[in-house]
Design a protein around this motif. Structure first.
Motif, mmCIF file in Angstrom:
data_model
loop_
_atom_site.group_PDB
_atom_site.id
_atom_site.type_symbol
_atom_site.label_atom_id
_atom_site.label_comp_id
_atom_site.label_asym_id
_atom_site.label_seq_id
_atom_site.Cartn_x
_atom_site.Cartn_y
_atom_site.Cartn_z
ATOM 1 N N PRO A 15 81.403 26.335 22.851
ATOM 2 C CA PRO A 15 81.787 25.506 21.712
ATOM 3 C C PRO A 15 81.429 24.034 21.936
ATOM 4 O O PRO A 15 81.651 23.488 23.015
ATOM 5 C CB PRO A 15 83.305 25.707 21.634
ATOM 6 C CG PRO A 15 83.550 27.034 22.283
ATOM 7 C CD PRO A 15 82.545 27.115 23.387
ATOM 8 N N ARG A 30 85.707 33.334 24.773
ATOM 9 C CA ARG A 30 85.599 34.759 25.041
ATOM 10 C C ARG A 30 86.949 35.456 24.915
ATOM 11 O O ARG A 30 87.973 34.928 25.342
ATOM 12 C CB ARG A 30 85.075 34.987 26.463
ATOM 13 C CG ARG A 30 83.744 34.357 26.754
ATOM 14 C CD ARG A 30 82.615 35.021 26.068
ATOM 15 N NE ARG A 30 82.538 36.431 26.390
ATOM 16 C CZ ARG A 30 81.525 37.218 26.039
ATOM 17 N NH1 ARG A 30 80.496 36.728 25.365
ATOM 18 N NH2 ARG A 30 81.520 38.483 26.349
ATOM 19 N N THR A 74 68.376 31.722 26.372
ATOM 20 C CA THR A 74 67.981 30.543 25.587
ATOM 21 C C THR A 74 66.550 30.144 25.940
ATOM 22 O O THR A 74 65.764 29.782 25.064
ATOM 23 C CB THR A 74 68.947 29.363 25.825
ATOM 24 O OG1 THR A 74 70.270 29.822 25.559
ATOM 25 C CG2 THR A 74 68.631 28.197 24.914
ATOM 26 N N SER A 113 72.516 22.444 19.829
ATOM 27 C CA SER A 113 73.409 22.744 20.941
ATOM 28 C C SER A 113 73.634 24.247 21.035
ATOM 29 O O SER A 113 73.627 24.945 20.025
ATOM 30 C CB SER A 113 74.736 22.018 20.697
ATOM 31 O OG SER A 113 75.736 22.459 21.594
HETATM 32 C C1 WT7 Z 1 78.292 33.552 24.850
HETATM 33 C C2 WT7 Z 1 76.943 34.195 25.038
HETATM 34 C C3 WT7 Z 1 72.781 32.548 23.739
HETATM 35 C C4 WT7 Z 1 73.060 31.271 24.215
HETATM 36 C C5 WT7 Z 1 73.349 31.104 25.667
HETATM 37 C C6 WT7 Z 1 74.460 31.910 26.204
HETATM 38 C C7 WT7 Z 1 79.096 31.512 24.047
HETATM 39 C C8 WT7 Z 1 77.033 30.597 22.925
HETATM 40 C C9 WT7 Z 1 77.881 29.190 21.504
HETATM 41 C C10 WT7 Z 1 78.209 28.217 20.510
HETATM 42 C C11 WT7 Z 1 80.472 28.620 20.975
HETATM 43 C C12 WT7 Z 1 78.942 29.817 22.192
HETATM 44 C C13 WT7 Z 1 79.831 32.635 23.379
HETATM 45 C C14 WT7 Z 1 78.869 33.796 23.498
HETATM 46 N N1 WT7 Z 1 78.371 30.689 23.083
HETATM 47 N N2 WT7 Z 1 76.725 29.698 21.982
HETATM 48 N N3 WT7 Z 1 77.262 27.565 19.817
HETATM 49 N N4 WT7 Z 1 79.518 27.970 20.287
HETATM 50 N N5 WT7 Z 1 80.227 29.531 21.938
HETATM 51 O O1 WT7 Z 1 74.136 33.271 26.124
HETATM 52 O O2 WT7 Z 1 75.023 34.033 28.291
HETATM 53 O O3 WT7 Z 1 74.684 35.664 26.399
HETATM 54 O O4 WT7 Z 1 76.530 33.954 26.331
HETATM 55 O O5 WT7 Z 1 78.169 32.133 24.944
HETATM 56 O O6 WT7 Z 1 81.010 32.905 24.081
HETATM 57 O O7 WT7 Z 1 79.488 35.052 23.414
HETATM 58 P P1 WT7 Z 1 75.055 34.310 26.843
#
Ligand code: WT7
Length: 631
Positions: free
Chosen positions: A390, A514, A312, A386
């Protein structure tokens, strides 16, 4: 979590509708129109997005797909830092603030686009002087300070591949990432600030480079007085490295497909995966989404609370906003120090208009009470966003009412380290349904499917997948092609995000969580494998399994089940030893909240620990299908 765990919401959907002026003034305009335009000609869509950047040489084809390998903007030549810095300096933004930074004790710094360009060039020249060349990997392990951003951009300037490691990771996690990437240089700082205390980073680096023979030089930014000594032959002072270097450094001409950076993400088994992103497509994807999803405008003051050490931060603190010539605010402060009003004070003081944060932070603020934001004038805010997990309806409502003044749209962005950019959201101006992230953005084909890849009927749950390549998609997993192929072969011919989701009757997608054993703690993605191997590396431990258990603020917390070696006895002392051991090896974010000593762990006949059985037991749920469970 399994498919049966879904609770499909049955009550009538409730929507929040932003004032129509938001849609009228947004970059994207009407979502349906924009999406249909994309679908009618995806290639023309991505060609037009690429045209919003400056290329040294034009590409001759938008995309080539040789399953599961995509190449984007073929033979195009580009440098992302030229697009982040030089072109703004040339086009009237030289004296516009690029970065505002605030330290924990209230120290403030500001860099205009022209100042930032000069800093980046000086460090880039310094790195060249110590032998860093195009394609070399450079590990960046720093606190959230302007130099962290300068270091990333300096690498990109000269075509070195940065591998940023979050400053909260411990020795083992850092060592593993340095070794896998084969980093030649580590850029670090003596310390990082947290709640008024300096946390020493340099000793962690010193330990982490043992058994990491690729490392030739450690560049150390010295923040503290008296300055720490640089004792080994390998160590170089950050400021001295830049000191006598010229203020200009020609941007390396990069092929669109050259790697831009590696970023490690946790796995459920084995070592963390080095996700590889490419220069051209990543620039196009982050420029596009920062502009059209976050709707960033010339006069905005933009704040994304993520650490640049996570994706992010890469995409939406550093590259996306700078590609758009935005003014970025960022801070080293923790959200509750010196008190729980600090973020709202910063929004007021800097006139933040676009504010991008995580559900875990929102829930923490809900808990401390709305009297904190109520003390500050937050009327500068225009858009809220955000990411990370979730955004549950309760958190949505609180954010909407108490921070957004019932006025600001909330853009809940679903995406991943692997996707590089936003994939699913509710575009600014569109009706928002709390609990649902939204729909695929123009440029993305996504759906919820069953395990055979067939789209589920509305109202049902399944796996979230992306059906076509996109420019900022991962190009590979460093040193592990097989792991890369798994993303595209788990469900036939589509990209599997490993998230479970529900498709609403209105087309909106609710992301549940997940489907694998990753645990998301306070928005940080933690691999069970890393925590378990840390536990097993302790002399008292024979075997370990960790699971996520619900936490009202952090989303999840970690519980560890531990089998002790013969002769070892479980005690409170050992529990705290083990927690501390994980803290030191993997980092504070991975520290288990609970440790339970057990005599056995549920396993499949092939010997895989069945964490879902542990979780079901822990939460008093149905144990599900136990046919693969060993006696
Ligand atoms: C996982 C990815 C890329 C953003 C930071 C995390 C969860 C991310 C949301 C959302 C529900 C979400 C998922 C995804 N996630 N954004 N808006 N609503 N779940 O990056 O460490 O690669 O994690 O974060 O489970 O697979 P990351």
């Amino acid at each position: 979590m399994t498919e049966q765990d879904f609770a499909v919401p049955l009550e009538a959907p409730k929507y929040y509708r932003p004032d129509p002026s938001y849609r009228e003034r947004s970059w994207i305009g009407d979502y349906q129109t924009a999406y249909q335009k994309f679908v009618s000609d995806p290639e023309a869509f991505w060609k037009a997005r690429a045209a919003e950047l400056d290329w040294f040489e034009p590409f001759d084809e938008v995309m080539q797909w040789d399953f599961p390998y995509a190449r984007w903007y073929l033979n195009g030549k580009i440098n992302i830092t030229y697009n982040c810095l030089d072109r703004h300096v040339k086009n009237g933004r030289a004296n516009k603030v690029a970065l505002f930074w605030r330290g924990e004790e209230g120290e403030e710094k500001a860099y205009t686009y022209s100042q930032l360009l000069r800093q980046v060039c000086r460090l880039a020249n310094g790195l060249k002087r110590i032998g860093v060349k195009k394609g070399d990997r450079v590990c960046i392990y720093m606190p959230v300070i302007p130099e962290q951003v300068v270091a990333m951009l300096a690498c990109a300037r000269i075509g070195a591949v940065h591998s940023v490691v979050f400053g909260g990771f411990g020795v083992n996690a850092l060592n593993q990432r340095i070794r896998d990437s084969g980093s030649r240089v580590v850029i670090t700082a003596d310390s990082s600030m947290r709640r008024g205390k300096a946390i020493q980073l340099k000793p962690i680096v010193e330990e982490a480079v043992v058994n990491a023979p690729s490392v030739e030089t450690i560049v150390v930014l010295r923040r503290d007085e008296p300055r720490v000594e640089l004792h080994s032959e390998m160590e170089v002072d950050f400021e001295e490295l830049m000191e006598n270097e010229p203020h200009t450094c020609e941007a390396e001409v990069m092929d669109a497909e050259d790697p831009l950076f590696l970023l490690y993400t946790s796995g459920t088994t084995g070592a963390p995966k080095g996700i590889v992103h490419a220069c051209g497509g990543y620039a196009v994807g982050t420029q596009y989404t920062t502009k059209y999803v976050l709707d960033v405008k010339e006069d905005d003051v933009y704040w994304c609370t993520a650490d640049p050490g996570w994706i992010t931060g890469h995409s939406y603190v550093v590259y996306g906003p700078l590609l758009n010539g935005a003014t970025v605010f960022f801070t080293e402060s923790t959200p509750d120090y010196p008190d729980a009003g600090i973020w709202w004070k910063l929004i007021r003081d800097y006139g933040i208009s676009v504010f991008y944060t995580a559900p875990t932070a929102i829930r923490m603020f809900m808990r401390v009470g709305e009297e904190w934001p109520a003390k500050y004038d937050l009327s500068s805010l225009r858009i809220l966003a955000s990411v990370g997990e979730p955004l549950n309806p309760e958190a949505f409502e609180w954010f909407y009412h108490h921070i957004g003044g019932c006025r600001c749209p909330i853009v809940d962005t679903w995406w991943q380290t692997e996707t590089g950019m936003h994939m699913i959201t509710t575009m600014v101006g569109e009706p928002m349904r709390p609990g649902f992230a939204g729909q695929p953005i123009p440029g993305v084909f996504a759906d919820v499917v069953d395990s055979d890849g067939n789209p589920v009927e509305p109202g049902n749950g399944g796996y979230l997948v992306i059906q076509q390549p996109w420019p900022s998609m991962l190009r590979g997993v460093y040193n592990n092609d097989e792991r890369y192929r798994q993303y595209w072969t788990t469900i036939d011919s589509v990209y599997t995000a490993t998230d479970l989701a529900v498709k609403g009757h209105d087309g909106n997608i609710m992301v549940i969580g997940r489907a694998d054993d990753l645990i998301i703690v306070a928005g940080h993605n933690i691999g069970t494998a890393e925590v378990e191997s840390a536990l097993v590396s302790h002399e008292a431990v024979a075997e370990a399994a960790v699971i996520g258990t619900p936490d009202p603020v952090k989303g999840n917390q970690i519980k560890a089940f531990v089998i002790l070696r013969n002769g070892q006895v479980g005690s409170d002392r050992l529990v705290s030893d083990l927690r501390y051991h994980v803290r030191m090896t993997v980092g504070p974010i991975a520290m288990p909240n609970e440790v339970e000593f057990v005599d056995s762990l549920p396993k499949t006949r092939s010997g895989k620990i069945m964490r879902r059985v542990l979780r079901a037991q822990e939460l008093g749920m149905d144990l599900g299908d136990l046919s693969t469970l060993e006696e």
